[in-house]
Design a protein around this motif. Sequence first.
Motif, PDB file in Angstrom:
ATOM      1  N   LEU A 105      11.827  47.333  34.628  1.00  0.00           N
ATOM      2  CA  LEU A 105      12.279  47.992  35.855  1.00  0.00           C
ATOM      3  C   LEU A 105      13.696  47.566  36.221  1.00  0.00           C
ATOM      4  CD1 LEU A 105       9.080  47.883  38.114  1.00  0.00           C
ATOM      5  CD2 LEU A 105      10.249  49.925  37.276  1.00  0.00           C
ATOM      6  N   ILE A 106      13.972  46.266  36.130  1.00  0.00           N
ATOM      7  CA  ILE A 106      15.315  45.771  36.438  1.00  0.00           C
ATOM      8  C   ILE A 106      16.346  46.414  35.518  1.00  0.00           C
ATOM      9  CG2 ILE A 106      16.799  43.728  36.345  1.00  0.00           C
ATOM     10  CD1 ILE A 106      14.391  42.100  37.349  1.00  0.00           C
ATOM     11  N   SER A 107      16.023  46.492  34.231  1.00  0.00           N
ATOM     12  CA  SER A 107      16.938  47.105  33.265  1.00  0.00           C
ATOM     13  C   SER A 107      17.169  48.584  33.590  1.00  0.00           C
ATOM     14  CB  SER A 107      16.364  46.965  31.850  1.00  0.00           C
ATOM     15  OG  SER A 107      17.187  47.615  30.909  1.00  0.00           O
ATOM     16  N   LEU A 108      16.115  49.287  33.926  1.00  0.00           N
ATOM     17  CA  LEU A 108      16.216  50.712  34.236  1.00  0.00           C
ATOM     18  C   LEU A 108      17.043  50.952  35.498  1.00  0.00           C
ATOM     19  CD1 LEU A 108      15.169  53.482  33.252  1.00  0.00           C
ATOM     20  CD2 LEU A 108      13.243  53.213  34.811  1.00  0.00           C
ATOM     21  N   LEU A 109      16.809  50.133  36.517  1.00  0.00           N
ATOM     22  CA  LEU A 109      17.548  50.287  37.774  1.00  0.00           C
ATOM     23  C   LEU A 109      19.021  49.933  37.613  1.00  0.00           C
ATOM     24  CD1 LEU A 109      14.869  48.799  40.190  1.00  0.00           C
ATOM     25  CD2 LEU A 109      15.615  51.189  40.102  1.00  0.00           C
ATOM     26  N   ARG A 110      19.320  48.935  36.791  1.00  0.00           N
ATOM     27  CA  ARG A 110      20.714  48.569  36.533  1.00  0.00           C
ATOM     28  C   ARG A 110      21.448  49.712  35.822  1.00  0.00           C
ATOM     29  NH1 ARG A 110      19.911  42.518  34.043  1.00  0.00           N
ATOM     30  NH2 ARG A 110      19.887  41.339  36.009  1.00  0.00           N
ATOM     31  N   LEU A 115      23.914  56.498  39.466  1.00  0.00           N
ATOM     32  CA  LEU A 115      23.204  57.756  39.720  1.00  0.00           C
ATOM     33  C   LEU A 115      22.352  57.641  40.981  1.00  0.00           C
ATOM     34  CD1 LEU A 115      22.309  60.591  38.858  1.00  0.00           C
ATOM     35  CD2 LEU A 115      20.528  59.500  37.468  1.00  0.00           C
ATOM     36  N   ILE A 116      21.648  56.517  41.127  1.00  0.00           N
ATOM     37  CA  ILE A 116      20.799  56.309  42.309  1.00  0.00           C
ATOM     38  C   ILE A 116      21.642  56.299  43.574  1.00  0.00           C
ATOM     39  CG2 ILE A 116      19.278  54.659  43.472  1.00  0.00           C
ATOM     40  CD1 ILE A 116      18.310  53.800  40.667  1.00  0.00           C
ATOM     41  N   ARG A 118      24.595  57.619  44.041  1.00  0.00           N
ATOM     42  CA  ARG A 118      25.225  58.924  44.276  1.00  0.00           C
ATOM     43  C   ARG A 118      24.248  59.935  44.873  1.00  0.00           C
ATOM     44  NH1 ARG A 118      26.867  59.734  39.479  1.00  0.00           N
ATOM     45  NH2 ARG A 118      25.419  61.341  38.781  1.00  0.00           N
ATOM     46  N   CYS A 119      22.984  59.784  44.554  1.00  0.00           N
ATOM     47  CA  CYS A 119      21.986  60.778  44.986  1.00  0.00           C
ATOM     48  C   CYS A 119      21.289  60.421  46.297  1.00  0.00           C
ATOM     49  CB  CYS A 119      20.931  60.954  43.890  1.00  0.00           C
ATOM     50  SG  CYS A 119      21.577  61.714  42.384  1.00  0.00           S
ATOM     51  N   GLN A 120      21.699  59.315  46.929  1.00  0.00           N
ATOM     52  CA  GLN A 120      21.056  58.952  48.193  1.00  0.00           C
ATOM     53  C   GLN A 120      21.491  59.903  49.305  1.00  0.00           C
ATOM     54  OE1 GLN A 120      18.567  56.689  48.353  1.00  0.00           O
ATOM     55  NE2 GLN A 120      18.985  56.739  46.164  1.00  0.00           N
ATOM     56  N   PRO A 121      20.545  60.410  50.091  1.00  0.00           N
ATOM     57  CA  PRO A 121      20.912  61.301  51.194  1.00  0.00           C
ATOM     58  C   PRO A 121      21.625  60.536  52.303  1.00  0.00           C
ATOM     59  CG  PRO A 121      18.580  60.767  51.297  1.00  0.00           C
ATOM     60  CD  PRO A 121      19.092  60.185  50.008  1.00  0.00           C
ATOM     61  N   LEU A 132      14.041  54.521  45.568  1.00  0.00           N
ATOM     62  CA  LEU A 132      14.628  53.516  44.680  1.00  0.00           C
ATOM     63  C   LEU A 132      15.693  52.673  45.346  1.00  0.00           C
ATOM     64  CD1 LEU A 132      14.956  55.647  41.410  1.00  0.00           C
ATOM     65  CD2 LEU A 132      13.076  54.160  42.136  1.00  0.00           C
ATOM     66  N   THR A 133      16.236  53.163  46.456  1.00  0.00           N
ATOM     67  CA  THR A 133      17.272  52.391  47.132  1.00  0.00           C
ATOM     68  C   THR A 133      16.689  51.104  47.713  1.00  0.00           C
ATOM     69  OG1 THR A 133      18.905  52.442  48.913  1.00  0.00           O
ATOM     70  CG2 THR A 133      16.895  53.640  49.296  1.00  0.00           C
ATOM     71  N   GLY A 134      17.393  50.000  47.505  1.00  0.00           N
ATOM     72  CA  GLY A 134      16.951  48.710  48.022  1.00  0.00           C
ATOM     73  C   GLY A 134      15.900  48.011  47.188  1.00  0.00           C
ATOM     74  N   VAL A 135      15.439  48.637  46.108  1.00  0.00           N
ATOM     75  CA  VAL A 135      14.418  48.007  45.263  1.00  0.00           C
ATOM     76  C   VAL A 135      15.017  46.844  44.464  1.00  0.00           C
ATOM     77  CG1 VAL A 135      12.831  48.368  43.325  1.00  0.00           C
ATOM     78  CG2 VAL A 135      13.024  50.106  45.121  1.00  0.00           C
ATOM     79  N   LEU A 136      16.257  47.004  44.018  1.00  0.00           N
ATOM     80  CA  LEU A 136      16.940  45.937  43.278  1.00  0.00           C
ATOM     81  C   LEU A 136      18.212  45.569  44.028  1.00  0.00           C
ATOM     82  CD1 LEU A 136      16.976  44.194  40.695  1.00  0.00           C
ATOM     83  CD2 LEU A 136      18.399  45.975  39.648  1.00  0.00           C
ATOM     84  N   GLU A 137      18.247  44.365  44.581  1.00  0.00           N
ATOM     85  CA  GLU A 137      19.416  43.881  45.297  1.00  0.00           C
ATOM     86  C   GLU A 137      19.736  42.469  44.832  1.00  0.00           C
ATOM     87  OE1 GLU A 137      18.641  44.283  49.460  1.00  0.00           O
ATOM     88  OE2 GLU A 137      19.196  46.409  49.491  1.00  0.00           O
TER      89      GLU A 137
END
Length: 289
Positions: A105-110, A115-116, A118-121, A132-137
Amino acid sequence: RRFGRQFAPDPAGADCTTVGSMVAINAAGSRSLRYGSTRDHLRHIEAVLANGMIMDAWNPKFRSMAHTARKPVPTNFRTNQNHDDSYHDGENGIHTDNSELNHQLISLLRQNKKLIDRCQPRSRRDRSGFLLTGVLEQDRLDLAKLLCGSEGTLSIFTELTLATVAIPQHRAALLLLFDHLESAAMAVMEVLEGFPSACDLLDRRLLALARESDPTLEAFIPPATEAALIVELDGQDDHEVREKVKLVINRLHLADRSPFQIHEAFKDDLIERFWKLPRTVVPMLYRMK
């Protein structure tokens, strides 16, 4: 509440909802202005995965609690030929270590961070898809945040640990009545300058349902009302709260957003009566056909 604390999210249907459903849909409510949504108040989720294994999803701030009250896996236990650091809780079953899942998951989010982002409303709330926002900080994975709002598609929740907040000791509420829905919506921008702890908008249909369910409401919500705002403000003392109320009313007047009628409440019983409006009528909508 008897200890002076509460779970912050308060959806309008709180009287008939469950904590599990709030986590499943990441419920928010009128106080999301101050406290955010359910995912912001999760410490831990115990969840059952599709393969039957039990996973512990922790908020990283409380990860130190993860190893309390664990018992080792029995020496004669075998499951899926896994050679990981699973453990047995002595009662409910076998827990998976999560380490490989976390790594992937960490690798995928990095890899997809741009993209994540850029796509946040731009809106305060996001109820579309997995959050997905805030899941990896700072390279710290918050699995609890990922599961919150997944509506049962990733796992089944079997145990939840929640954070609470202190109940404000001093508060006030405003019931602002408008003759146009657009006027009420535009007034919100001025209300926000008073740093409210809660804000809710009710349209003509909801107000009509409220009057039908409780005829006494017609005394302070005339039939001509097209929309209403319920605004709650709190502070360290009564003086601060009253100054915030004055600030909001003055800003509405200066911006030419004044409602045609204003009701102020400084006592808990009247404040709760204001909030009874959405809590009563929103569940009624679910029962309508």
